[in-house]
Design a protein around this motif. Structure first.
Motif, PDB file in Angstrom:
ATOM      1  N   SER A 153      -5.028  -3.265  -3.664  1.00 36.75           N
ATOM      2  CA  SER A 153      -4.354  -3.909  -2.537  1.00 36.75           C
ATOM      3  C   SER A 153      -5.096  -5.189  -2.195  1.00 36.75           C
ATOM      4  CB  SER A 153      -4.339  -2.983  -1.321  1.00 36.75           C
ATOM      5  OG  SER A 153      -3.536  -1.864  -1.584  1.00 36.75           O
ATOM      6  N   LYS A 154      -4.345  -6.266  -2.070  1.00 31.99           N
ATOM      7  CA  LYS A 154      -4.938  -7.568  -1.743  1.00 31.99           C
ATOM      8  C   LYS A 154      -5.494  -7.553  -0.324  1.00 31.99           C
ATOM      9  CE  LYS A 154      -1.444 -10.278  -4.102  1.00 31.99           C
ATOM     10  NZ  LYS A 154      -0.331 -11.198  -3.843  1.00 31.99           N
ATOM     11  N   PRO A 155      -6.757  -7.871  -0.191  1.00 28.98           N
ATOM     12  CA  PRO A 155      -7.297  -8.023   1.166  1.00 28.98           C
ATOM     13  C   PRO A 155      -6.750  -9.304   1.802  1.00 28.98           C
ATOM     14  CG  PRO A 155      -9.057  -7.815  -0.482  1.00 28.98           C
ATOM     15  CD  PRO A 155      -7.776  -8.015  -1.210  1.00 28.98           C
ATOM     16  N   GLN A 163       0.838  -1.197   0.000  1.00 33.02           N
ATOM     17  CA  GLN A 163       0.000   0.000   0.000  1.00 33.02           C
ATOM     18  C   GLN A 163       0.871   1.244   0.000  1.00 33.02           C
ATOM     19  OE1 GLN A 163      -3.162  -0.125   2.917  1.00 33.02           O
ATOM     20  NE2 GLN A 163      -3.487  -2.294   2.591  1.00 33.02           N
ATOM     21  N   ALA A 164       2.163   1.060  -0.312  1.00 35.33           N
ATOM     22  CA  ALA A 164       3.116   2.167  -0.309  1.00 35.33           C
ATOM     23  C   ALA A 164       2.800   3.147  -1.430  1.00 35.33           C
ATOM     24  CB  ALA A 164       4.537   1.632  -0.452  1.00 35.33           C
ATOM     25  N   GLU A 165       2.754   4.413  -1.088  1.00 38.77           N
ATOM     26  CA  GLU A 165       2.441   5.463  -2.061  1.00 38.77           C
ATOM     27  C   GLU A 165       3.399   5.425  -3.256  1.00 38.77           C
ATOM     28  OE1 GLU A 165       0.137   8.604  -3.570  1.00 38.77           O
ATOM     29  OE2 GLU A 165      -0.261   7.242  -1.919  1.00 38.77           O
ATOM     30  N   GLU A 166       4.696   5.168  -2.991  1.00 36.93           N
ATOM     31  CA  GLU A 166       5.659   5.133  -4.100  1.00 36.93           C
ATOM     32  C   GLU A 166       5.381   3.989  -5.066  1.00 36.93           C
ATOM     33  OE1 GLU A 166       7.842   3.309  -0.486  1.00 36.93           O
ATOM     34  OE2 GLU A 166       6.627   5.081  -0.828  1.00 36.93           O
ATOM     35  N   ASP A 167       4.891   2.843  -4.566  1.00 38.14           N
ATOM     36  CA  ASP A 167       4.531   1.728  -5.450  1.00 38.14           C
ATOM     37  C   ASP A 167       3.313   2.086  -6.290  1.00 38.14           C
ATOM     38  OD1 ASP A 167       6.600   0.043  -4.729  1.00 38.14           O
ATOM     39  OD2 ASP A 167       5.432  -1.014  -3.206  1.00 38.14           O
ATOM     40  N   ILE A 168       2.353   2.744  -5.669  1.00 36.26           N
ATOM     41  CA  ILE A 168       1.138   3.144  -6.385  1.00 36.26           C
ATOM     42  C   ILE A 168       1.488   4.147  -7.488  1.00 36.26           C
ATOM     43  CG2 ILE A 168      -1.089   4.327  -6.163  1.00 36.26           C
ATOM     44  CD1 ILE A 168      -1.140   3.201  -3.219  1.00 36.26           C
ATOM     45  N   ARG A 178     -13.258 -11.236   1.449  1.00 34.22           N
ATOM     46  CA  ARG A 178     -13.011  -9.949   0.777  1.00 34.22           C
ATOM     47  C   ARG A 178     -12.138 -10.145  -0.469  1.00 34.22           C
ATOM     48  NH1 ARG A 178     -14.115  -5.837  -1.424  1.00 34.22           N
ATOM     49  NH2 ARG A 178     -12.887  -3.968  -1.200  1.00 34.22           N
ATOM     50  N   PHE A 179     -11.141 -11.035  -0.359  1.00 33.30           N
ATOM     51  CA  PHE A 179     -10.282 -11.344  -1.509  1.00 33.30           C
ATOM     52  C   PHE A 179     -11.129 -11.902  -2.651  1.00 33.30           C
ATOM     53  CE2 PHE A 179      -7.500 -13.873  -4.139  1.00 33.30           C
ATOM     54  CZ  PHE A 179      -6.334 -13.122  -4.215  1.00 33.30           C
ATOM     55  N   MET A 180     -12.013 -12.836  -2.314  1.00 33.23           N
ATOM     56  CA  MET A 180     -12.891 -13.440  -3.329  1.00 33.23           C
ATOM     57  C   MET A 180     -13.753 -12.362  -3.985  1.00 33.23           C
ATOM     58  SD  MET A 180     -12.953 -17.123  -2.948  1.00 33.23           S
ATOM     59  CE  MET A 180     -14.633 -17.615  -2.996  1.00 33.23           C
ATOM     60  N   ASP A 181     -14.243 -11.432  -3.199  1.00 30.09           N
ATOM     61  CA  ASP A 181     -15.080 -10.357  -3.726  1.00 30.09           C
ATOM     62  C   ASP A 181     -14.275  -9.428  -4.643  1.00 30.09           C
ATOM     63  OD1 ASP A 181     -17.662  -9.084  -3.849  1.00 30.09           O
ATOM     64  OD2 ASP A 181     -16.771  -7.464  -2.657  1.00 30.09           O
ATOM     65  N   VAL A 182     -13.027  -9.153  -4.287  1.00 37.80           N
ATOM     66  CA  VAL A 182     -12.172  -8.302  -5.117  1.00 37.80           C
ATOM     67  C   VAL A 182     -11.959  -8.943  -6.493  1.00 37.80           C
ATOM     68  CG1 VAL A 182      -9.779  -7.507  -5.394  1.00 37.80           C
ATOM     69  CG2 VAL A 182     -11.032  -7.001  -3.293  1.00 37.80           C
ATOM     70  N   ILE A 183     -11.706 -10.240  -6.522  1.00 37.74           N
ATOM     71  CA  ILE A 183     -11.521 -10.941  -7.802  1.00 37.74           C
ATOM     72  C   ILE A 183     -12.798 -10.822  -8.634  1.00 37.74           C
ATOM     73  CG2 ILE A 183     -11.159 -13.192  -8.895  1.00 37.74           C
ATOM     74  CD1 ILE A 183      -8.601 -11.986  -7.677  1.00 37.74           C
ATOM     75  N   ARG A 184     -13.950 -11.001  -8.010  1.00 33.09           N
ATOM     76  CA  ARG A 184     -15.222 -10.878  -8.725  1.00 33.09           C
ATOM     77  C   ARG A 184     -15.408  -9.458  -9.263  1.00 33.09           C
ATOM     78  NH1 ARG A 184     -19.658  -8.625  -7.758  1.00 33.09           N
ATOM     79  NH2 ARG A 184     -19.226  -8.278  -5.553  1.00 33.09           N
TER      80      ARG A 184
END
Length: 147
Positions: A120-122, A102-107, A127-133
């Motif tokens: 960002s991966k939960p 979640q580093a600002e420089e990576d974003i 929540r992870f499953m929902d993000v993939i959907r």
């Protein structure tokens, strides 16, 4: 990546070195009845070979969507993204950065290298499953992808 009714199936390339995250992604595809074909490579060098269809990946399909982790062995996700976006044939493939960082420089670096989304991966399984959907719903169902 979604329940398809007469729609084209999309090849999705997951570039991920964490076996747990690979398993959760596969389970999300099954749980949400995502019919798209999930291909998995576990390091940045394999990702580039897959995309350039070289080495053991000769004849690999061209993905319609790439889910790319940043923290990878051999070549980082940023290195993969930079090389991918320099190639006129590959730069049109949508890339979703899916990482724990979640580093600002990576974003900022990811967007400056022209990723299409940074997620960002939960850590929570549901929540992870929902993000993939949600990624599927947007990039495969809503957005028109290049062929």
């Amino acid at each position: 990546m979604t329940e398809l009714t007469g729609c084209e199936i999309v090849d999705v390339l997951l570039v991920e070195d964490d076996p747990g995250d690979i398993l959760m992604t596969r389970e999300a595809f099954q749980h949400h009845k995502i019919q798209n074909k999930l291909h998995v490579v576990t390091d940045g060098e394999q990702a580039l070979q897959f995309l350039h269809q070289t080495g053991e990946y000769t004849g690999a399909p061209r993905p319609g969507l790439i889910l790319l982790d940043l923290n990878l062995p051999r070549r980082s996700g940023h290195e993969v993204l930079a090389e991918l976006k320099e190639d006129p044939q590959l730069r049109v493939i949508p890339v979703v950065i899916l990482t724990t960082s979640q580093a600002e420089e990576d974003i900022l670096r990811s967007y400056s290298l022209h990723d299409n989304a940074y997620v960002s991966k939960p850590v929570d399984f549901e929540r992870f499953m929902d993000v993939i959907r949600q990624i599927d719903n947007f990039f495969v169902t809503v957005v028109k992808l290049p062929h």
